[in-house]
Design an enzyme around this catalytic site. Structure first.
Site, short mmCIF file in Angstrom:
data_model
loop_
_atom_site.label_atom_id
_atom_site.label_comp_id
_atom_site.label_asym_id
_atom_site.label_seq_id
_atom_site.Cartn_x
_atom_site.Cartn_y
_atom_site.Cartn_z
N CYS A 2 2.74 12.66 -4.34
CA CYS A 2 2.93 13.03 -5.74
C CYS A 2 4.01 14.10 -5.83
CB CYS A 2 1.68 13.56 -6.41
SG CYS A 2 0.31 12.42 -6.41
N ARG A 27 8.14 10.98 -3.01
CA ARG A 27 6.80 11.51 -2.72
C ARG A 27 5.69 10.57 -3.17
NH1 ARG A 27 7.00 16.92 -1.49
NH2 ARG A 27 4.79 17.09 -1.94
N TRP A 75 1.34 9.18 -6.17
CA TRP A 75 0.83 8.38 -5.05
C TRP A 75 -0.68 8.38 -5.23
CZ3 TRP A 75 -2.37 8.96 -0.72
CH2 TRP A 75 -2.24 7.96 0.26
N ASN A 101 -1.04 17.43 -7.84
CA ASN A 101 -0.81 16.84 -6.52
C ASN A 101 -1.94 17.32 -5.63
OD1 ASN A 101 0.20 15.97 -4.05
ND2 ASN A 101 1.65 17.67 -3.88
N GLY A 102 -2.64 16.39 -4.97
CA GLY A 102 -3.73 16.80 -4.08
C GLY A 102 -5.01 16.07 -4.46
N GLU A 484 8.26 4.33 18.40
CA GLU A 484 9.02 4.69 17.19
C GLU A 484 9.72 3.46 16.61
OE1 GLU A 484 9.00 7.02 15.22
OE2 GLU A 484 10.90 6.99 14.15
N LYS A 488 8.96 2.03 12.82
CA LYS A 488 10.01 1.81 11.82
C LYS A 488 9.91 0.40 11.25
CE LYS A 488 11.27 5.22 11.01
NZ LYS A 488 10.73 6.28 11.73
N GLU A 491 6.69 -0.01 8.97
CA GLU A 491 6.70 0.63 7.66
C GLU A 491 7.78 0.08 6.74
OE1 GLU A 491 7.40 4.90 7.43
OE2 GLU A 491 8.72 4.82 9.16
N HIS A 507 -1.50 -5.43 31.95
CA HIS A 507 -2.93 -5.14 31.77
C HIS A 507 -3.47 -5.73 30.47
CE1 HIS A 507 -2.88 -2.60 35.29
NE2 HIS A 507 -1.80 -2.00 34.82
N LYS A 610 6.44 10.02 1.26
CA LYS A 610 7.17 10.80 2.26
C LYS A 610 6.32 11.91 2.86
CE LYS A 610 10.89 12.10 4.44
NZ LYS A 610 11.22 11.26 5.60
#
Ligand code: M6R
Length: 615
Positions: A2, A27, A75, A101-102, A484, A488, A491, A507, A610
């Site tokens: 947010c 955000r 968000w 936000n939160g 990584e 990428k 997402e 294995h 983000k």
């Protein structure tokens, strides 16, 4: 998670707030809304979906002119991404507008209490209770800042709140606990936002708000108090980048721009770290050398991409300092009762400095007596504020949700921490440290070189756009690089992508290999520890024998891999430990191009935000 904006001044509040929201959309982008004080009342609009929907609504039905307002890009946590759940939220009389936000953890009890007093709540959000509580508190206190303090004392959880009241013209009030909020100081105008990017086009002068503080803005200034009403100390600072740094600068996406920014970001992070006598200085590291000499264990905590940087840091720190080093997911850390004491150095890595999982791990570590060193890209954010020391990366603002330049600069910072510990603990000689710093200073040029040869990587990515799965394998520091690369792709391209340590293939994961399955292999240098190189060449042969289509990332001059590579991506030769700085770049380009070919929006991947300010 947010983005919130508040404004009071001489400009159109709607314009300033919406422009600020555009900069904060990274955000969260489930819905957006704005409210302004106008004609003695409140006017607002809110829309589910991206900010574009709100902008369209405002174009069709502009709000009346007003110079004080708040806005929000969401968000979703409590309640789906609908118009009704979008912020701002109002009280029943429509006099108070609140953005948040939160997460307010005790919202259910507060909601019940409000319902008992006849309040009707329209949304499924936790935020709406605050609008109702504020309206009640204001009717008795007659002062918005005091009303906010009273309400905050009743809330549990993490919250940044910004509110306006129709009876308090030219006033915006904000409150902060565990989520970011900064004040922008203009000339006859003031701003509040989750991130300085929201107001950087108007001012570069900012004030950090501390934990449990309330700020009251008028056109001429800010008054900050604690939740208890006592005056609070504040820290003013000047932002060292400007609006152009937060723009796309001609690139099709922020991610492409940020990938291209990497040579400069790495160079800036290295700048001024070594003096004329060759001694390494990390000025922001405020833990005295005597205490660092007593450290007997290093624990690195981080999430996502920053965690991968931490995995690579473990190799560097153990190699340089001979101290045992563990890397832990911040979200798991405090739940397993880790063994920490005053001889433990905890290194917290976070681009945003706001990731709640990492922040909670930092708090736990400090409670147990450990010293915490933050590696962070965001000046004045919560994690460095709550740490004993900070080493800032100088990547500049990273807007795309997928982390790129922050990752490379985190790696640089980790190498610097390793060398610094080596220097003060005497495990490395000055000339050894200077050699590594010199090798690091080569990296911007090497990354530039990689960026100049990416066309075949882009073509390969486009050719794989219809695949379901891509695997990534590596050994040693190539293993976190494989993780990584897979992150990428997940997402951005929403594909099944997994990273493995190459030695683990036999294995279990080798059973996944099927005819034509693309497998990206990060090959260590054949120089140095050649045993590693030989082993991975055998791994490539094993997977190719089972039908895999191999995409091999190998340094220039490594001819041993040529017979087994269906696609060969060359990177410059670097020392083994520094290879992730160049090997990651093709994987970023690959994921970005593949996601674009699939029609995905790379800067704002679905379901993500983000800065993850919830646990
Ligand atoms: O701001 P932080 O570095 O603490 O963020 C940690 C992760 O959320 C972040 O790296 C995330 O994994 C990225 N979206 C990955 O590209």
């Amino acid at each position: 998670m947010c983005g919130i904006v508040g404004y009071v001044g001489g400009q159109s509040a709607q314009d300033v707030v919406v422009a600020g929201l555009k900069r904060l959309e990274y955000r969260g982008y489930d819905s957006a809304g704005v409210a302004v004080l106008a004609d003695g009342g409140l006017a607002g609009a809110k829309k589910a979906g991206k900010l574009l929907n709100l902008e369209k609504e405002l174009k069709d039905r502009p709000l009346p002119a007003g110079n004080t307002g708040v806005g929000h890009t969401r968000w979703a946590t409590h309640g789906g991404p609908t118009d009704v759940n979008a912020h701002p939220h109002l009280d029943n009389a429509g006099r108070v507008a609140v953005v948040h936000n939160g997460i307010i953890e005790n919202f259910a009890a507060l909601r019940e209490e409000l319902a008992g007093r006849g309040h009707e709540l329209a949304s499924e959000t936790d935020t709406e209770v605050v609008a109702h509580l504020l309206a009640e508190a204001y009717s008795s206190a007659g002062d918005l800042a005091e009303a906010m303090r009273q309400v905050c004392r009743r809330l549990h959880g993490a919250f940044t709140l910004v509110a306006v009241h129709a009876d308090a013209p030219d006033t915006v009030v904000g409150a902060r606990r565990n989520s970011p909020l900064v004040v922008g100081v203009g000339d006859g105008e003031m701003f509040l936002a989750s991130d300085v990017a929201a107001f950087i086009a108007h001012t570069r002068d900012a004030i950090e708000l501390g934990q449990d503080q309330v700020v009251e803005l008028s056109r001429d200034g800010a008054t900050v108090t604690g939740f208890d009403g006592l005056p609070a100390d504040v820290h003013a600072y000047h932002v060292d980048w400007d609006a152009s740094a937060a723009e796309k600068g001609g690139y099709a996406s922020f991610m492409l721009k940020e990938i291209a920014d990497q040579p400069k970001a790495v160079a800036d992070t290295l700048l001024g770290r070594i003096d004329a006598s060759g001694t390494l200085h990390l000025d922001e590291v405020r833990i005295p050398p005597s205490e660092l000499r007593e450290v007997d264990k290093v624990v690195i905590i981080a999430c996502g991409t920053a965690f991968h940087a931490g995995m690579i840091a473990k190799y560097a720190i153990e190699h340089v300092t001979r101290l045992p080093c563990e890397t832990e997911l911040a979200s798991e850390f405090r739940y397993r009762d880790p063994i920490l004491d005053r001889h433990t150095l905890v290194v917290a890595i976070s681009q945003s400095g706001e990731t709640m999982d990492t922040l909670m791990a930092v708090r736990h570590a400090r409670e147990q007596g450990a010293k915490v060193l933050a590696i962070c890209n965001t000046n004045g954010s919560t994690i460095p504020r709550e740490s004993d020391a900070v080493l800032y990366t100088h990547a500049g603002p990273e807007v795309a949700v997928a982390s790129t330049k922050a990752f490379l600069t985190q790696l640089v910072a980790c190498y610097l921490v390793a060398l610094y510990l080596g220097q003060i603990r005497g495990t490395k000689w000055g000339d050894e440290i200077r050699t590594v710093v010199r090798q690091l200073s080569e990296v911007p040029r090497q990354v530039e070189q990689v960026l100049g040869t990416m066309e075949p990587v882009r073509a390969l990515a486009r050719s794989l756009a219809d695949r379901d799965t891509v695997l990534f394998v590596g050994r040693h520091v190539g293993y976190p690089v494989a993780l990584e690369g897979a992150l990428k792709l997940k997402e951005l391209a929403y594909m099944h992508a997994e990273g493995f340590a190459a030695g683990e293939l036999k294995h279990g994961p080798i059973a996944l290999i099927d005819e034509g399955l693309p497998v990206v292999v990060i090959v260590p240098s054949p120089r140095g520890r050649s045993v590693l190189h030989d082993k991975i060449v055998s791994n490539i042969q094993e997977i190719r024998a089972r039908g895999a289509r191999t995409v091999v990332i190998a340094e220039e001059g490594d001819e041993a891999v040529v017979p087994y590579a269906d696609h060969l991506i060359r990177i410059p030769a670097t020392p083994t430990l520094l290879q992730p700085l160049v090997a990651t770049v093709p994987l970023q380009v690959f994921a970005c191009e593949l996601a674009t070919a699939r029609g995905n929006e790379v800067d704002q991947p679905r379901n993500l935000a983000k800065s993850v300010t919830v646990e």
